[in-house]
Scaffold this motif. Structure first.
Motif, PDB file in Angstrom:
ATOM      1  N   MET A 116      55.236  -3.347 -19.460  1.00 52.47           N
ATOM      2  CA  MET A 116      54.134  -3.466 -20.428  1.00 52.47           C
ATOM      3  C   MET A 116      52.779  -3.494 -19.719  1.00 52.47           C
ATOM      4  O   MET A 116      51.841  -2.857 -20.155  1.00 52.47           O
ATOM      5  CB  MET A 116      54.340  -4.755 -21.247  1.00 52.47           C
ATOM      6  N   THR A 117      52.730  -4.242 -18.595  1.00 53.01           N
ATOM      7  CA  THR A 117      51.488  -4.312 -17.811  1.00 53.01           C
ATOM      8  C   THR A 117      51.146  -2.916 -17.295  1.00 53.01           C
ATOM      9  O   THR A 117      49.981  -2.493 -17.372  1.00 53.01           O
ATOM     10  CB  THR A 117      51.655  -5.287 -16.617  1.00 53.01           C
ATOM     11  N   LEU A 118      52.165  -2.210 -16.790  1.00 50.67           N
ATOM     12  CA  LEU A 118      51.966  -0.849 -16.280  1.00 50.67           C
ATOM     13  C   LEU A 118      51.440   0.065 -17.383  1.00 50.67           C
ATOM     14  O   LEU A 118      50.464   0.805 -17.189  1.00 50.67           O
ATOM     15  CB  LEU A 118      53.295  -0.307 -15.712  1.00 50.67           C
ATOM     16  N   ALA A 151      65.601   0.168 -10.116  1.00 51.03           N
ATOM     17  CA  ALA A 151      66.730   0.329  -9.188  1.00 51.03           C
ATOM     18  C   ALA A 151      67.628  -0.910  -9.194  1.00 51.03           C
ATOM     19  O   ALA A 151      68.831  -0.813  -8.966  1.00 51.03           O
ATOM     20  CB  ALA A 151      66.204   0.594  -7.787  1.00 51.03           C
ATOM     21  N   GLU A 152      67.032  -2.047  -9.491  1.00 52.58           N
ATOM     22  CA  GLU A 152      67.783  -3.302  -9.480  1.00 52.58           C
ATOM     23  C   GLU A 152      68.450  -3.576 -10.841  1.00 52.58           C
ATOM     24  O   GLU A 152      69.606  -3.947 -10.907  1.00 52.58           O
ATOM     25  CB  GLU A 152      66.807  -4.423  -9.138  1.00 52.58           C
ATOM     26  N   LEU A 153      67.676  -3.363 -11.914  1.00 50.85           N
ATOM     27  CA  LEU A 153      68.165  -3.729 -13.253  1.00 50.85           C
ATOM     28  C   LEU A 153      68.807  -2.581 -14.030  1.00 50.85           C
ATOM     29  O   LEU A 153      69.467  -2.814 -15.033  1.00 50.85           O
ATOM     30  CB  LEU A 153      67.014  -4.302 -14.092  1.00 50.85           C
ATOM     31  N   ARG A 154      68.540  -1.336 -13.604  1.00 52.30           N
ATOM     32  CA  ARG A 154      69.014  -0.134 -14.327  1.00 52.30           C
ATOM     33  C   ARG A 154      68.548  -0.165 -15.787  1.00 52.30           C
ATOM     34  O   ARG A 154      67.401  -0.433 -16.054  1.00 52.30           O
ATOM     35  CB  ARG A 154      70.537  -0.003 -14.224  1.00 52.30           C
ATOM     36  N   ALA A 155      69.462   0.059 -16.738  1.00 50.40           N
ATOM     37  CA  ALA A 155      69.074   0.159 -18.154  1.00 50.40           C
ATOM     38  C   ALA A 155      68.420  -1.131 -18.670  1.00 50.40           C
ATOM     39  O   ALA A 155      67.615  -1.098 -19.607  1.00 50.40           O
ATOM     40  CB  ALA A 155      70.281   0.513 -18.995  1.00 50.40           C
ATOM     41  N   GLY A 156      68.764  -2.242 -18.056  1.00 51.68           N
ATOM     42  CA  GLY A 156      68.218  -3.535 -18.477  1.00 51.68           C
ATOM     43  C   GLY A 156      66.704  -3.601 -18.358  1.00 51.68           C
ATOM     44  O   GLY A 156      66.052  -4.400 -19.036  1.00 51.68           O
ATOM     45  N   TYR A 157      66.146  -2.730 -17.510  1.00 55.27           N
ATOM     46  CA  TYR A 157      64.695  -2.700 -17.320  1.00 55.27           C
ATOM     47  C   TYR A 157      63.977  -2.345 -18.628  1.00 55.27           C
ATOM     48  O   TYR A 157      62.874  -2.817 -18.892  1.00 55.27           O
ATOM     49  CB  TYR A 157      64.336  -1.684 -16.217  1.00 55.27           C
ATOM     50  N   THR A 162      64.992  -2.979 -21.682  1.00 51.23           N
ATOM     51  CA  THR A 162      65.230  -3.912 -22.785  1.00 51.23           C
ATOM     52  C   THR A 162      64.844  -5.344 -22.367  1.00 51.23           C
ATOM     53  O   THR A 162      65.714  -6.218 -22.247  1.00 51.23           O
ATOM     54  CB  THR A 162      66.721  -3.872 -23.227  1.00 51.23           C
ATOM     55  N   PRO A 163      63.546  -5.553 -22.167  1.00 49.76           N
ATOM     56  CA  PRO A 163      63.129  -6.903 -21.737  1.00 49.76           C
ATOM     57  C   PRO A 163      63.185  -7.895 -22.901  1.00 49.76           C
ATOM     58  O   PRO A 163      63.148  -7.499 -24.075  1.00 49.76           O
ATOM     59  CB  PRO A 163      61.687  -6.689 -21.283  1.00 49.76           C
ATOM     60  N   ALA A 164      63.234  -9.162 -22.546  1.00 49.16           N
ATOM     61  CA  ALA A 164      63.219 -10.206 -23.581  1.00 49.16           C
ATOM     62  C   ALA A 164      61.830 -10.237 -24.227  1.00 49.16           C
ATOM     63  O   ALA A 164      60.839  -9.917 -23.567  1.00 49.16           O
ATOM     64  CB  ALA A 164      63.529 -11.551 -22.926  1.00 49.16           C
ATOM     65  N   ALA A 165      61.797 -10.604 -25.498  1.00 53.58           N
ATOM     66  CA  ALA A 165      60.530 -10.599 -26.255  1.00 53.58           C
ATOM     67  C   ALA A 165      59.470 -11.478 -25.588  1.00 53.58           C
ATOM     68  O   ALA A 165      58.292 -11.104 -25.526  1.00 53.58           O
ATOM     69  CB  ALA A 165      60.800 -11.077 -27.675  1.00 53.58           C
ATOM     70  N   GLU A 166      59.915 -12.601 -25.059  1.00 48.55           N
ATOM     71  CA  GLU A 166      58.973 -13.532 -24.417  1.00 48.55           C
ATOM     72  C   GLU A 166      58.354 -12.908 -23.157  1.00 48.55           C
ATOM     73  O   GLU A 166      57.144 -13.023 -22.925  1.00 48.55           O
ATOM     74  CB  GLU A 166      59.719 -14.825 -24.055  1.00 48.55           C
ATOM     75  N   ASP A 167      59.199 -12.197 -22.367  1.00 45.57           N
ATOM     76  CA  ASP A 167      58.709 -11.527 -21.154  1.00 45.57           C
ATOM     77  C   ASP A 167      57.721 -10.424 -21.508  1.00 45.57           C
ATOM     78  O   ASP A 167      56.718 -10.216 -20.823  1.00 45.57           O
ATOM     79  CB  ASP A 167      59.891 -10.913 -20.371  1.00 45.57           C
ATOM     80  N   MET A 168      58.058  -9.703 -22.594  1.00 46.47           N
ATOM     81  CA  MET A 168      57.209  -8.594 -23.020  1.00 46.47           C
ATOM     82  C   MET A 168      55.833  -9.094 -23.456  1.00 46.47           C
ATOM     83  O   MET A 168      54.807  -8.496 -23.139  1.00 46.47           O
ATOM     84  CB  MET A 168      57.872  -7.832 -24.170  1.00 46.47           C
ATOM     85  N   LEU A 169      55.842 -10.206 -24.168  1.00 45.19           N
ATOM     86  CA  LEU A 169      54.592 -10.803 -24.652  1.00 45.19           C
ATOM     87  C   LEU A 169      53.740 -11.269 -23.468  1.00 45.19           C
ATOM     88  O   LEU A 169      52.528 -11.033 -23.417  1.00 45.19           O
ATOM     89  CB  LEU A 169      54.902 -11.979 -25.587  1.00 45.19           C
ATOM     90  N   ASN A 170      54.408 -11.898 -22.496  1.00 46.53           N
ATOM     91  CA  ASN A 170      53.704 -12.373 -21.295  1.00 46.53           C
ATOM     92  C   ASN A 170      53.123 -11.198 -20.503  1.00 46.53           C
ATOM     93  O   ASN A 170      51.984 -11.260 -20.034  1.00 46.53           O
ATOM     94  CB  ASN A 170      54.672 -13.186 -20.423  1.00 46.53           C
ATOM     95  N   ASP A 171      53.914 -10.118 -20.384  1.00 51.08           N
ATOM     96  CA  ASP A 171      53.456  -8.924 -19.659  1.00 51.08           C
ATOM     97  C   ASP A 171      52.282  -8.254 -20.377  1.00 51.08           C
ATOM     98  O   ASP A 171      51.365  -7.744 -19.735  1.00 51.08           O
ATOM     99  CB  ASP A 171      54.609  -7.924 -19.503  1.00 51.08           C
ATOM    100  N   ALA A 172      52.350  -8.244 -21.713  1.00 50.39           N
ATOM    101  CA  ALA A 172      51.257  -7.646 -22.500  1.00 50.39           C
ATOM    102  C   ALA A 172      49.976  -8.461 -22.329  1.00 50.39           C
ATOM    103  O   ALA A 172      48.884  -7.903 -22.152  1.00 50.39           O
ATOM    104  CB  ALA A 172      51.642  -7.583 -23.972  1.00 50.39           C
ATOM    105  N   PHE A 173      50.125  -9.745 -22.357  1.00 50.32           N
ATOM    106  CA  PHE A 173      48.999 -10.653 -22.164  1.00 50.32           C
ATOM    107  C   PHE A 173      48.400 -10.447 -20.766  1.00 50.32           C
ATOM    108  O   PHE A 173      47.178 -10.360 -20.600  1.00 50.32           O
ATOM    109  CB  PHE A 173      49.507 -12.096 -22.348  1.00 50.32           C
TER     110      PHE A 173
END
Lengths: 133, 102
Positions: free
Chosen positions: B1-3, B50-56, B58-69
């Motif tokens: 999200m930051t990117l 490379a570490e998380l693969r597909a999991g990259y 599908t981040p958790a909503a809380e992480d996404m909000l923090n990254d957006a902020f």
């Protein structure tokens, strides 16, 4: 952890090179006759593009590390330095992620310089039209 | 999200720089700042992928909000750095004129 330090080190080195290049160009400009043919962008100007990207990116990434609590305003400034295990992980990250960051920016800069040179030397639209007619 | 947010800021800064009438706003500073950060976060994202693969993706909503902020905070910091440098360089001589007047 501290991946922004690798591009930061590169930007300090490139700044020193830019300053030296600027001096050299000033000296050359005095004794230079009117250059004919290919137009070139001074190396010092191109190096400034690289330093701006490196300094800018490092500054914003350093802020991200402060945000995540990895950089502190007190000694040793990096939280990973508090124990040997974290420090080793931090150095590994600098060597992999940090060096890759510096490498990618330098690679993009090389591409920018190549494209900029070709744009500067591109024939004007009018000249091209004349050749077609 | 930051990117993503930084890339959007870089694209907007580049378009504004390309359509500028003169260089008095020193928009070049801003675009190099955002592109530099975007490229660095791209590398970070590649390593994370490379570490998380597909999991990259599908981040958790809380992480996404923090990254957006964080992304918005980064854009704001970039603007502040650009503004401070613009005022110090004072290409239009506005600061100098106002200081002489006062």
């Amino acid at each position: 952890m501290a991946c922004f330090t690798a591009p930061l080190v590169e930007s300090v080195i490139v700044t020193a090179v830019t300053k030296a290049e600027e001096k050299k160009e000033m000296q050359h400009a005095e004794g230079n006759t009117a250059g004919a043919g290919k137009v070139t962008i001074p190396l010092s100007r191109r190096l400034k593009w690289l330093t701006n990207m490196l300094y800018g990116g490092s500054a914003l990434l350093a802020f991200e590390h402060v945000w995540h609590g990895e950089v502190t305003p007190w000694f040793p400034f990096l939280t990973a330095m508090s124990n040997a295990e974290d420090a080793a992980e931090m150095f590994r990250e600098i060597a992999t992620v940090g060096v890759s960051m510096a490498g990618l920016i330098t690679l993009v800069w090389f591409g920018m310089c190549t494209v900029a040179t070709s744009i500067v030397n591109r024939k004007d639209e009018e000249t091209r039209q004349e050749r077609i007619i | 999200m930051t990117l993503l947010i930084t890339v959007f800021a870089a694209v907007i800064a580049t378009v504004k720089w390309y359509t500028r009438k003169d260089d008095s706003m020193k928009l070049g500073i801003l675009l190099f700042l955002y592109w530099g950060a975007s490229l660095m976060w791209l590398v970070d994202a590649i390593f994370e992928y490379a570490e998380l693969r597909a999991g990259y993706f599908t981040p958790a909503a809380e992480d996404m909000l923090n990254d957006a902020f964080l992304g918005l905070a980064v854009v704001a910091l970039g603007l502040v750095i650009w503004l401070v440098r613009l005022l110090i360089l004072d290409p239009k001589g506005v600061i100098k004129a106002s200081l002489k007047r006062g």
